[in-house]
Design an enzyme around this catalytic site. Sequence first.
Site, mmCIF file in Angstrom:
data_model
loop_
_atom_site.group_PDB
_atom_site.id
_atom_site.type_symbol
_atom_site.label_atom_id
_atom_site.label_comp_id
_atom_site.label_asym_id
_atom_site.label_seq_id
_atom_site.Cartn_x
_atom_site.Cartn_y
_atom_site.Cartn_z
ATOM 1 C CE1 TYR A 99 1.731 3.870 -5.829
ATOM 2 C CE2 TYR A 99 0.839 5.240 -8.027
ATOM 3 C CZ TYR A 99 1.225 4.112 -7.321
ATOM 4 O OH TYR A 99 0.852 3.203 -8.552
ATOM 5 C CG ASP A 171 -4.731 6.445 -2.023
ATOM 6 O OD1 ASP A 171 -4.683 5.378 -1.389
ATOM 7 O OD2 ASP A 171 -4.085 6.709 -2.861
HETATM 8 C C1 LIG Z 1 -1.159 1.372 -6.102
HETATM 9 C C2 LIG Z 1 -1.436 2.701 -5.170
HETATM 10 C C3 LIG Z 1 -2.118 3.102 -6.068
HETATM 11 C C4 LIG Z 1 -1.886 3.594 -8.220
HETATM 12 O O1 LIG Z 1 -3.306 2.163 -7.805
HETATM 13 P P1 LIG Z 1 -3.011 1.792 -9.331
HETATM 14 O O2 LIG Z 1 -3.647 -0.065 -9.192
HETATM 15 O O3 LIG Z 1 -1.394 0.684 -8.844
HETATM 16 O O4 LIG Z 1 -3.103 2.087 -10.909
HETATM 17 C C5 LIG Z 1 -2.656 4.555 -5.848
HETATM 18 N N1 LIG Z 1 -2.310 4.824 -4.161
HETATM 19 C C6 LIG Z 1 -1.900 4.122 -2.944
HETATM 20 C C7 LIG Z 1 -1.871 4.473 -2.172
HETATM 21 C C8 LIG Z 1 -1.052 2.727 -3.706
HETATM 22 O O5 LIG Z 1 -0.621 2.299 -2.882
#
Ligand SMILES: *Cc1c(COP(=O)(O)O)cnc(C)c1O
Length: 376
Positions: A99, A171
């Site tokens: 990301y 993540d």
């Molecule tokens: C969207 C996203 C983020 C960031 O999240 P926000 O809620 O936009 O701050 C982080 N990691 C991944 C994989 C994402 O898709």
Amino acid sequence: MKFETLAVHAGREVEAGTGAVTPSITLATTFERAEDGTFPHGNLYTRSGNPNRDALETAYATLEGGAVGLAFGSGMAAIAAVFQALDTGDHVILPDDLYHGTRFFIRDVMQRWGLAADFVDMRDHRNVENALRPNTRLIWAETPTNPLLRIADIAALAQIAQNTGARLAVDNTWATPVWQNPLALGADVVMHSSTKYFGGHSDVLGGALITRESEDVPFVTRLRQIQKLGGGVPSPFDCWLILRSLPTLSLRVRAQTETAGKVADYLAAHPRVTAVHYPALKTHDGHAVAAKQMRGFGGMLSFEVAGGQDTAMKVASKVQLFTRATSLGGVESLIEHRASVEGVDSKTPQGLLRVSIGLEHIDDLIADLSKALDRD
Ligand SMILES: *Cc1c(COP(=O)(O)O)cnc(C)c1O
């Protein structure tokens, strides 16, 4: 109890005072002390804690099978907390496809504070081993990655982290706990952008951290401090919206995944498509590892067309049902030219389009893509 049952009941109780089946939203920022100076209801000030946030944090911890859930105002606030909980001079290893907000936060904020970082291709976990330093404290994985859907072997990374005394954070936004449970595979921290599948309706920002360790472990204590003192917390209404969406998480993700699989097959057979990135495909280089650690392959995919940015933009300009927008995990299908969202430093192929599959009927989505991919 099974995931679907927990998703309906975690953090939700019939309200004692009123008998209400759904929680009320507690908008108060401050709470009364008793005559003896204590806080009889456990609430003091909403930045430190709020009934709606407490309920959401219980649900987060339950759904990922962790000891502690922490709710943040966005995915990025959750990511920031993990890296801010490290010390100056510590070293972290991240994937080279991830990301873009995470990459920019490390590069533009944390490296200035003295955090050392290496970005490696985590499809081969030996690249992580080779990047280890004596001061490596954290391995950050994202699997599948955004936007190339690369797969990292979570159990192998957990082993490497354990051997070096580092933590593994994953993540898990794209996979969701419906399909993948990093803590059960040995990870220490799971992160979510709740803006995506947890919220699920493109109407609320949020972030989550779930930890394997309990709150008395200094690393987790620091995460809690950063949440409360940094103040990147969700509003009570944000918490309420996300909690409301969790009971349907499994239904939504299952339907989105089924449709994504069919869209991937359709695109893979299309003469104008030069590559499809979706781990269910046998041709995907991460298929075997994905099949080992995921119960389903998710609702996100990306594909490439010959002719670079011009052709990709043209295809995106012709869709009528898909919405041209960033983000993902909502009920409506989205398409975007990823490189132009990521900006000039993007490493994403110029001919790549990223797709988030919503809850529309497969036939209508394929008809829309088919028209968009027609030569004029
Ligand atoms: C969207 C996203 C983020 C960031 O999240 P926000 O809620 O936009 O701050 C982080 N990691 C991944 C994989 C994402 O898709």
